[in-house]
Every structure is written in C-alpha cells, then in structure tokens.
Write a protein that holds these residues in place. Structure first.
Motif, PDB file in Angstrom:
ATOM      1  N   MET A  48       0.855  -1.167   0.000  1.00  0.00           N
ATOM      2  CA  MET A  48       0.000   0.000   0.000  1.00  0.00           C
ATOM      3  C   MET A  48       0.902   1.232   0.000  1.00  0.00           C
ATOM      4  N   SER A  49       0.544   2.192  -0.783  1.00  0.00           N
ATOM      5  CA  SER A  49       1.379   3.382  -0.891  1.00  0.00           C
ATOM      6  C   SER A  49       1.119   4.298   0.303  1.00  0.00           C
ATOM      7  N   PRO A  50       2.091   5.173   0.612  1.00  0.00           N
ATOM      8  CA  PRO A  50       1.922   6.091   1.743  1.00  0.00           C
ATOM      9  C   PRO A  50       0.713   7.014   1.576  1.00  0.00           C
ATOM     10  N   ALA A  51       0.383   7.402   0.358  1.00  0.00           N
ATOM     11  CA  ALA A  51      -0.776   8.280   0.123  1.00  0.00           C
ATOM     12  C   ALA A  51      -2.072   7.552   0.474  1.00  0.00           C
ATOM     13  N   ALA A  52      -2.142   6.279   0.124  1.00  0.00           N
ATOM     14  CA  ALA A  52      -3.339   5.496   0.426  1.00  0.00           C
ATOM     15  C   ALA A  52      -3.479   5.288   1.924  1.00  0.00           C
ATOM     16  N   GLU A  53      -2.355   5.069   2.608  1.00  0.00           N
ATOM     17  CA  GLU A  53      -2.397   4.909   4.062  1.00  0.00           C
ATOM     18  C   GLU A  53      -2.870   6.182   4.753  1.00  0.00           C
ATOM     19  N   ILE A  54      -2.373   7.322   4.282  1.00  0.00           N
ATOM     20  CA  ILE A  54      -2.792   8.618   4.843  1.00  0.00           C
ATOM     21  C   ILE A  54      -4.285   8.832   4.593  1.00  0.00           C
ATOM     22  N   LEU A  55      -4.732   8.490   3.378  1.00  0.00           N
ATOM     23  CA  LEU A  55      -6.155   8.640   3.046  1.00  0.00           C
ATOM     24  C   LEU A  55      -7.011   7.740   3.938  1.00  0.00           C
ATOM     25  N   VAL A  56      -6.584   6.509   4.200  1.00  0.00           N
ATOM     26  CA  VAL A  56      -7.324   5.603   5.075  1.00  0.00           C
ATOM     27  C   VAL A  56      -7.375   6.156   6.497  1.00  0.00           C
ATOM     28  N   ILE A  57      -6.283   6.710   6.979  1.00  0.00           N
ATOM     29  CA  ILE A  57      -6.246   7.286   8.330  1.00  0.00           C
ATOM     30  C   ILE A  57      -7.186   8.485   8.420  1.00  0.00           C
ATOM     31  N   ILE A  58      -7.136   9.357   7.432  1.00  0.00           N
ATOM     32  CA  ILE A  58      -7.993  10.546   7.439  1.00  0.00           C
ATOM     33  C   ILE A  58      -9.464  10.135   7.410  1.00  0.00           C
ATOM     34  N   LEU A  59      -9.804   9.180   6.545  1.00  0.00           N
ATOM     35  CA  LEU A  59     -11.195   8.729   6.466  1.00  0.00           C
ATOM     36  C   LEU A  59     -11.632   8.043   7.761  1.00  0.00           C
ATOM     37  N   SER A  60     -10.729   7.294   8.384  1.00  0.00           N
ATOM     38  CA  SER A  60     -11.052   6.639   9.656  1.00  0.00           C
ATOM     39  C   SER A  60     -11.319   7.665  10.749  1.00  0.00           C
ATOM     40  N   VAL A  61     -10.517   8.721  10.773  1.00  0.00           N
ATOM     41  CA  VAL A  61     -10.712   9.780  11.768  1.00  0.00           C
ATOM     42  C   VAL A  61     -12.058  10.472  11.549  1.00  0.00           C
ATOM     43  N   PHE A  62     -12.369  10.815  10.289  1.00  0.00           N
ATOM     44  CA  PHE A  62     -13.653  11.457  10.003  1.00  0.00           C
ATOM     45  C   PHE A  62     -14.822  10.542  10.345  1.00  0.00           C
ATOM     46  N   LEU A  63     -14.683   9.260  10.058  1.00  0.00           N
ATOM     47  CA  LEU A  63     -15.728   8.320  10.402  1.00  0.00           C
ATOM     48  C   LEU A  63     -15.935   8.249  11.912  1.00  0.00           C
ATOM     49  N   ALA A  64     -14.856   8.221  12.670  1.00  0.00           N
ATOM     50  CA  ALA A  64     -14.955   8.191  14.135  1.00  0.00           C
ATOM     51  C   ALA A  64     -15.600   9.469  14.666  1.00  0.00           C
ATOM     52  N   VAL A  65     -15.222  10.622  14.095  1.00  0.00           N
ATOM     53  CA  VAL A  65     -15.796  11.902  14.530  1.00  0.00           C
ATOM     54  C   VAL A  65     -17.291  11.943  14.244  1.00  0.00           C
ATOM     55  N   PHE A  66     -17.696  11.538  13.035  1.00  0.00           N
ATOM     56  CA  PHE A  66     -19.117  11.560  12.702  1.00  0.00           C
ATOM     57  C   PHE A  66     -19.901  10.532  13.513  1.00  0.00           C
ATOM     58  N   LEU A  67     -19.295   9.397  13.814  1.00  0.00           N
ATOM     59  CA  LEU A  67     -19.952   8.417  14.668  1.00  0.00           C
ATOM     60  C   LEU A  67     -20.168   8.983  16.060  1.00  0.00           C
ATOM     61  N   LEU A  68     -19.166   9.656  16.604  1.00  0.00           N
ATOM     62  CA  LEU A  68     -19.282  10.284  17.919  1.00  0.00           C
ATOM     63  C   LEU A  68     -20.342  11.392  17.910  1.00  0.00           C
ATOM     64  N   LEU A  69     -20.360  12.211  16.858  1.00  0.00           N
ATOM     65  CA  LEU A  69     -21.379  13.262  16.743  1.00  0.00           C
ATOM     66  C   LEU A  69     -22.785  12.659  16.644  1.00  0.00           C
ATOM     67  N   GLY A  70     -22.898  11.567  15.903  1.00  0.00           N
ATOM     68  CA  GLY A  70     -24.194  10.900  15.787  1.00  0.00           C
ATOM     69  C   GLY A  70     -24.680  10.381  17.125  1.00  0.00           C
ATOM     70  N   ILE A  71     -23.796   9.806  17.907  1.00  0.00           N
ATOM     71  CA  ILE A  71     -24.172   9.297  19.229  1.00  0.00           C
ATOM     72  C   ILE A  71     -24.593  10.442  20.144  1.00  0.00           C
ATOM     73  N   ILE A  72     -23.821  11.525  20.141  1.00  0.00           N
ATOM     74  CA  ILE A  72     -24.138  12.686  20.988  1.00  0.00           C
ATOM     75  C   ILE A  72     -25.478  13.294  20.584  1.00  0.00           C
ATOM     76  N   LEU A  73     -25.693  13.452  19.276  1.00  0.00           N
ATOM     77  CA  LEU A  73     -26.964  14.025  18.810  1.00  0.00           C
ATOM     78  C   LEU A  73     -28.138  13.108  19.126  1.00  0.00           C
ATOM     79  N   SER A  74     -27.931  11.814  19.080  1.00  0.00           N
ATOM     80  CA  SER A  74     -28.998  10.871  19.444  1.00  0.00           C
ATOM     81  C   SER A  74     -29.369  11.015  20.914  1.00  0.00           C
ATOM     82  N   ILE A  75     -28.375  11.177  21.757  1.00  0.00           N
ATOM     83  CA  ILE A  75     -28.639  11.364  23.188  1.00  0.00           C
ATOM     84  C   ILE A  75     -29.422  12.651  23.423  1.00  0.00           C
ATOM     85  N   TYR A  76     -29.006  13.741  22.745  1.00  0.00           N
ATOM     86  CA  TYR A  76     -29.737  15.003  22.902  1.00  0.00           C
ATOM     87  C   TYR A  76     -31.159  14.885  22.363  1.00  0.00           C
TER      88      TYR A  76
END
Length: 85
Positions: free
Chosen positions: A1-29
């Motif tokens: 896997m190329s370094p660009a693809a690894e960086i892209l996977v990390i960035i997408l994983s971080v955004f997915l985690a952030v949106f998952l956390l926001l979804g959970i918080i908004l569901s609680i509210y």
C-alpha cells in the motif's frame, strides 16, 4: 500500500470516528429533547384538565344565576308596566 493510500485511510477513519461520535451525541440530545417535550405535553394536559374542570364548575353555577337574572329583569319590567297603567 502506498503512503498516500495509508494517509487517506487514516484521514477517512478519523472522520468516520468523529461523525460516529457526533451521531451518538446528537442521538442522546434527541432522546432528552423528546422526554422534555413529553413532560411539557403532560403538564399542558393537566393544566387544560384543571381549567376545564374550573370552567365547568363556574358554568354550573352561573347558568342558573344568569337565567334567574333574566327572569328577574322581566318581572321588574312587567311590574313597572302595570304600575304606570
């Protein structure tokens, strides 16, 4: 896997985690908001019920008084009409 693809996977994983956390918080509210709305509607229902009972009680008392007042006015008019003749 190329370094660009690894960086892209990390960035997408971080955004997915952030949106998952926001979804959970908004569901609680949203759940809390729904409970607050339910409490407000229950309180409004109790208030309407008590106001309805009060109005019903007042209506029971005032209806006979109103009829008696109208009858009293007609009796006074009738007496005044016969006194003048």
């Amino acid at each position: 896997m190329s370094p660009a693809a690894e960086i892209l996977v990390i960035i997408l994983s971080v955004f997915l985690a952030v949106f998952l956390l926001l979804g959970i918080i908004l569901s609680i509210y949203l759940i809390k908001l729904t409970q607050d709305i339910r409490d407000v509607t229950r309180s409004a229902g109790r208030t309407v019920g008590s106001i309805e009972a009060a109005v019903s009680s007042v209506a029971k008392v005032t209806s006979p008084l109103f009829i008696a007042e109208i009858v009293g006015r007609y009796i006074k008019k009738f007496k005044k009409g016969h006194k003048g003749e």
